[in-house]
Design a protein around this motif. Structure first.
Motif, mmCIF file in Angstrom:
data_model
loop_
_atom_site.group_PDB
_atom_site.id
_atom_site.type_symbol
_atom_site.label_atom_id
_atom_site.label_comp_id
_atom_site.label_asym_id
_atom_site.label_seq_id
_atom_site.Cartn_x
_atom_site.Cartn_y
_atom_site.Cartn_z
ATOM 1 N N ASP A 278 3.386 -29.261 -7.290
ATOM 2 C CA ASP A 278 2.189 -28.191 -7.661
ATOM 3 C C ASP A 278 2.275 -27.872 -9.035
ATOM 4 N N ARG A 279 3.254 -27.644 -9.690
ATOM 5 C CA ARG A 279 3.344 -27.270 -11.041
ATOM 6 C C ARG A 279 3.365 -28.361 -12.004
ATOM 7 N N LEU A 280 3.564 -29.430 -11.564
ATOM 8 C CA LEU A 280 3.465 -30.840 -12.294
ATOM 9 C C LEU A 280 2.423 -31.547 -12.473
ATOM 10 N N ILE A 281 1.511 -31.350 -11.257
ATOM 11 C CA ILE A 281 0.294 -32.057 -11.346
ATOM 12 C C ILE A 281 -0.680 -31.807 -12.175
ATOM 13 N N PRO A 282 -0.964 -30.521 -12.878
ATOM 14 C CA PRO A 282 -1.898 -30.377 -14.028
ATOM 15 C C PRO A 282 -1.468 -31.348 -15.141
ATOM 16 N N PHE A 283 -0.112 -31.610 -15.379
ATOM 17 C CA PHE A 283 0.115 -32.363 -16.493
ATOM 18 C C PHE A 283 0.086 -33.842 -16.478
ATOM 19 N N GLY A 284 -0.247 -34.559 -15.283
ATOM 20 C CA GLY A 284 -0.655 -35.979 -15.229
ATOM 21 C C GLY A 284 -0.478 -36.566 -13.933
ATOM 22 N N THR A 285 -0.276 -37.724 -13.696
ATOM 23 C CA THR A 285 -0.248 -38.453 -12.689
ATOM 24 C C THR A 285 1.405 -38.173 -12.062
ATOM 25 N N ILE A 286 1.520 -37.782 -10.803
ATOM 26 C CA ILE A 286 3.004 -37.504 -10.345
ATOM 27 C C ILE A 286 3.143 -38.605 -8.942
ATOM 28 N N ASN A 287 4.420 -39.116 -9.178
ATOM 29 C CA ASN A 287 4.736 -40.006 -8.053
ATOM 30 C C ASN A 287 6.131 -39.460 -7.781
ATOM 31 N N THR A 288 6.446 -38.933 -6.699
ATOM 32 C CA THR A 288 7.768 -38.475 -6.341
ATOM 33 C C THR A 288 8.268 -39.337 -5.239
ATOM 34 N N SER A 289 9.790 -39.533 -5.440
ATOM 35 C CA SER A 289 10.424 -40.173 -4.318
ATOM 36 C C SER A 289 11.516 -39.157 -4.311
ATOM 37 N N THR A 290 12.214 -39.255 -2.722
ATOM 38 C CA THR A 290 13.315 -38.336 -2.280
ATOM 39 C C THR A 290 14.614 -39.309 -2.213
ATOM 40 N N VAL A 291 15.575 -39.081 -2.918
ATOM 41 C CA VAL A 291 16.869 -39.798 -2.671
ATOM 42 C C VAL A 291 17.276 -39.721 -1.435
ATOM 43 N N LEU A 292 17.611 -40.673 -0.814
ATOM 44 C CA LEU A 292 18.114 -40.719 0.524
ATOM 45 C C LEU A 292 19.813 -40.938 0.452
ATOM 46 N N ASN A 293 20.158 -41.641 -0.633
ATOM 47 C CA ASN A 293 21.602 -42.063 -0.705
ATOM 48 C C ASN A 293 21.809 -42.347 -2.252
ATOM 49 N N SER A 294 23.161 -42.028 -2.542
ATOM 50 C CA SER A 294 23.276 -42.322 -4.070
ATOM 51 C C SER A 294 24.633 -43.183 -3.847
ATOM 52 N N PRO A 295 24.726 -44.615 -3.986
ATOM 53 C CA PRO A 295 25.669 -45.387 -3.947
ATOM 54 C C PRO A 295 26.405 -45.132 -5.372
ATOM 55 N N VAL A 296 25.905 -44.924 -6.448
ATOM 56 C CA VAL A 296 26.586 -44.712 -7.489
ATOM 57 C C VAL A 296 25.974 -43.473 -8.248
ATOM 58 N N PRO A 297 26.747 -42.203 -7.671
ATOM 59 C CA PRO A 297 26.350 -40.863 -8.057
ATOM 60 C C PRO A 297 26.760 -40.636 -9.552
ATOM 61 N N HIS A 298 27.970 -41.160 -9.919
ATOM 62 C CA HIS A 298 28.548 -41.020 -11.134
ATOM 63 C C HIS A 298 29.426 -42.216 -11.466
ATOM 64 N N ARG A 299 29.244 -42.517 -12.884
ATOM 65 C CA ARG A 299 30.192 -43.723 -13.220
ATOM 66 C C ARG A 299 30.902 -43.367 -14.605
ATOM 67 N N ILE A 300 32.000 -43.974 -14.620
ATOM 68 C CA ILE A 300 32.920 -43.569 -15.944
ATOM 69 C C ILE A 300 32.121 -44.696 -16.927
ATOM 70 N N ILE A 301 31.699 -44.014 -17.882
ATOM 71 C CA ILE A 301 31.401 -45.088 -19.291
ATOM 72 C C ILE A 301 32.376 -45.141 -20.406
ATOM 73 N N LEU A 302 32.532 -46.407 -20.565
ATOM 74 C CA LEU A 302 33.469 -46.657 -21.645
ATOM 75 C C LEU A 302 33.041 -48.012 -22.607
ATOM 76 N N PRO A 303 33.195 -47.837 -23.832
ATOM 77 C CA PRO A 303 32.687 -48.798 -24.590
ATOM 78 C C PRO A 303 33.277 -50.103 -24.220
#
Length: 149
Positions: free
Chosen positions: A118-143
């Protein structure tokens, strides 16, 4: 940057609380050399800081949301100033394409989700998705090693 620097980055991303002594022992490097390498990685901006990952579930933020914002109705500066004030917003990224922003937010319940939307709606078109599962919640990043040979 060399393979040793990459190994340091990997270890610190697994556990940012490792001491210089522990890093030195793990990588068979003297403590002064390890300290110098860490300082150099920080000075180059490769290491931006040391943080703690918090379990959203364990702090009562049971619902993770991905929100797309398109058709922004205010200036980008006004929109970005507003999202910076929203404590439930974890990340906000301005992107190319039909969608202007991707937002990652964490809320405690459906009512909190509704209020945020509701707070975001005045700023634009909002499309919201609820995360059911995160198979990659965090990945180690290396060059890529070949980039630093």
């Amino acid at each position: 940057m060399d393979k040793m620097d990459c190994d340091i980055l990997e270890l610190l991303q697994k556990n940012a609380r490792m001491t210089i002594s522990e890093l030195s022992k793990e990588l068979s490097l003297s403590r002064p050399s390890m300290s110098e390498r860490l300082l150099r990685l920080q000075e180059k901006g490769i290491i931006e800081g040391f943080t703690t990952r918090v379990s959203l579930k364990h702090i009562g933020k049971d619902i993770l949301l991905l929100i797309q914002v398109s058709g922004v109705k205010v200036s980008l500066q006004d929109f970005e100033a507003m999202v910076k004030q929203e404590k439930e917003i974890i990340e906000c990224h301005r992107v190319t394409g039909e969608v202007s922003y991707f937002i990652k937010a964490a809320v405690s319940d459906v009512n909190s989700m509704r209020k945020l939307i509701d707070r975001l709606i005045p700023f634009g078109t909002i499309n919201t998705s609820t995360v059911l599962n995160s198979p990659v919640p965090h990945r180690i990043i290396l060059p890529d090693y070949e980039d630093y040979s």
